[in-house]
Design a protein around this motif. Structure first.
Motif, short mmCIF file in Angstrom:
data_model
loop_
_atom_site.label_atom_id
_atom_site.label_comp_id
_atom_site.label_asym_id
_atom_site.label_seq_id
_atom_site.Cartn_x
_atom_site.Cartn_y
_atom_site.Cartn_z
N VAL A 143 4.07 -8.51 -7.65
CA VAL A 143 3.52 -7.32 -7.09
C VAL A 143 2.06 -6.71 -8.03
O VAL A 143 2.29 -6.56 -9.26
CB VAL A 143 4.12 -6.44 -6.90
N LEU A 144 1.05 -7.10 -7.36
CA LEU A 144 -0.36 -6.40 -8.18
C LEU A 144 -0.68 -4.99 -7.77
O LEU A 144 -0.73 -5.02 -6.39
CB LEU A 144 -1.11 -7.09 -8.15
N LEU A 171 1.69 -10.86 -4.01
CA LEU A 171 1.01 -9.07 -3.14
C LEU A 171 0.83 -7.81 -3.81
O LEU A 171 0.91 -7.68 -4.83
CB LEU A 171 2.65 -8.49 -2.06
N MET A 172 -0.73 -7.68 -3.20
CA MET A 172 -1.35 -6.01 -3.73
C MET A 172 -0.17 -4.82 -3.27
O MET A 172 0.15 -5.05 -2.12
CB MET A 172 -3.17 -7.12 -3.44
N PHE A 173 -0.93 -4.03 -4.50
CA PHE A 173 -0.23 -2.96 -3.79
C PHE A 173 -0.64 -1.59 -4.11
O PHE A 173 -1.27 -1.78 -4.71
CB PHE A 173 1.68 -2.52 -3.87
N SER A 174 -0.95 -0.58 -3.23
CA SER A 174 -1.33 0.93 -3.56
C SER A 174 -1.17 2.10 -3.11
O SER A 174 0.09 1.78 -1.97
CB SER A 174 -3.08 0.75 -3.61
N SER A 175 -0.46 2.74 -3.52
CA SER A 175 0.81 4.21 -3.43
C SER A 175 -0.10 5.15 -2.81
O SER A 175 0.17 5.79 -1.93
CB SER A 175 0.78 4.95 -4.58
N LYS A 176 -1.55 4.68 -2.58
CA LYS A 176 -2.48 4.95 -1.64
C LYS A 176 -2.83 4.18 -0.16
O LYS A 176 -3.54 4.63 0.46
CB LYS A 176 -3.41 5.68 -1.95
N ASN A 177 -2.65 3.73 -0.25
CA ASN A 177 -2.82 2.56 1.28
C ASN A 177 -1.35 1.87 1.90
O ASN A 177 -1.17 0.88 1.23
CB ASN A 177 -3.67 1.45 0.94
N ARG A 178 -0.92 2.81 3.16
CA ARG A 178 -0.14 2.57 3.95
C ARG A 178 0.16 0.58 3.73
O ARG A 178 0.95 0.03 4.48
CB ARG A 178 0.06 3.24 5.00
N THR A 179 -1.62 0.15 4.12
CA THR A 179 -1.62 -1.47 5.04
C THR A 179 -0.38 -2.02 3.71
O THR A 179 0.11 -3.81 4.57
CB THR A 179 -2.31 -1.76 4.65
N TYR A 180 -0.68 -2.31 2.80
CA TYR A 180 -0.20 -2.86 2.04
C TYR A 180 1.59 -2.49 1.34
O TYR A 180 2.08 -3.57 1.50
CB TYR A 180 -0.52 -2.06 0.34
N ALA A 181 1.83 -1.14 1.75
CA ALA A 181 3.31 -1.29 2.28
C ALA A 181 4.07 -2.29 3.79
O ALA A 181 5.10 -2.44 3.55
CB ALA A 181 3.01 0.44 2.39
N ASP A 182 2.48 -1.65 5.17
CA ASP A 182 3.26 -2.80 5.49
C ASP A 182 3.51 -4.34 6.11
O ASP A 182 4.05 -5.10 6.08
CB ASP A 182 2.79 -2.62 6.98
N ASP A 183 2.33 -4.96 4.64
CA ASP A 183 2.01 -6.32 4.60
C ASP A 183 4.00 -6.62 2.83
O ASP A 183 4.34 -8.01 3.63
CB ASP A 183 1.20 -6.22 3.63
N PHE A 184 4.05 -5.54 2.52
CA PHE A 184 5.29 -6.19 1.84
C PHE A 184 6.29 -6.19 2.81
O PHE A 184 7.35 -7.12 2.21
CB PHE A 184 5.15 -4.92 1.14
N LEU A 185 6.96 -5.38 3.63
CA LEU A 185 7.57 -5.51 4.27
C LEU A 185 8.25 -6.79 5.24
O LEU A 185 9.29 -7.13 5.81
CB LEU A 185 7.92 -4.07 5.41
N SER A 186 6.76 -6.84 5.89
CA SER A 186 6.84 -8.55 6.56
C SER A 186 6.87 -9.47 5.63
O SER A 186 7.33 -10.45 5.93
CB SER A 186 5.20 -8.32 6.70
#
Length: 192
Positions: A143-144, A171-186
């Motif tokens: 996770v980046l 996988l990219m991640f930011s604690s300010k962006n829910r899109t990344y969280a949804d991508d991660f769960l997928s």
């Protein structure tokens, strides 16, 4: 897959004191202060579940979090960060021994997730950790983290660089962006 509920299970100093469960487990690895606790809080949409701190080395135990989803439940294990921490050499050696035992012997561990801070070059101990996982055949992906601190273009370049060096999915991640969280769960669905 959507998260229905998330709760703190327990903190344990070693594998022996971790409860045996029947669900898939993912271990979070990364340098001290890379954003693992913020990642958990963003993923489960609860800013108070995992304790965050600006002081490196605050996580000193194996912290287990139980996540109930619309698909299957799983556990996230937040492990002590490697790298900078104001603790004695003896304590660092004990951490290392406990972590190695956990990573090599935890029966339901399906993958490690190594966190890399997007703001910096890949550090020597990041390479060492990745090499250890590879040598010991421990499944892992990367996770980046903290992608909100750099441009999207820089983040894509960094992710490509890590993929080239590590040979893992990034996988990219930011604690300010829910899109990344949804991508991660997928992405996690393939492990469950």
């Amino acid at each position: 897959m959507k998260i229905k509920q998330a709760s703190f299970l327990l903190s344990s100093p070693n594998l022996k004191l971790c409860p045996e469960t029947q669900v898939a487990e993912f271990a979070l690895l990364g340098r001290s202060n890379v954003g693992k606790s913020s990642f958990i809080n963003t993923l489960v949409n609860n800013k108070n579940l995992a304790k965050t701190s600006n002081t490196p080395g605050k996580t000193r135990l194996i912290n287990l979090f139980e996540i109930a989803t619309t698909l299957k439940p799983f556990i996230i294990a937040d492990l002590p960060g490697y790298g900078y921490a104001k603790v004695s050499k003896t304590e660092q050696i004990q951490w290392q021994k406990n972590l190695e035992e956990y990573l090599l012997k935890r029966k339901n561990l399906v993958s490690c997730i190594q966190f890399i801070d997007s703001r910096h070059e890949i550090q020597k101990n990041d390479f060492q950790m990745h090499e250890w996982l590879k040598v010991n055949s421990v499944p892992n992906f990367t996770v980046l983290a903290k992608c909100d601190y750099i441009s999207k273009n820089e983040a894509f370049k960094k992710a490509a660089q890590i993929k080239k060096y590590f040979g893992t999915e990034v996988l990219m991640f930011s604690s300010k962006n829910r899109t990344y969280a949804d991508d991660f769960l997928s992405y996690l669905e393939k492990f469950l």
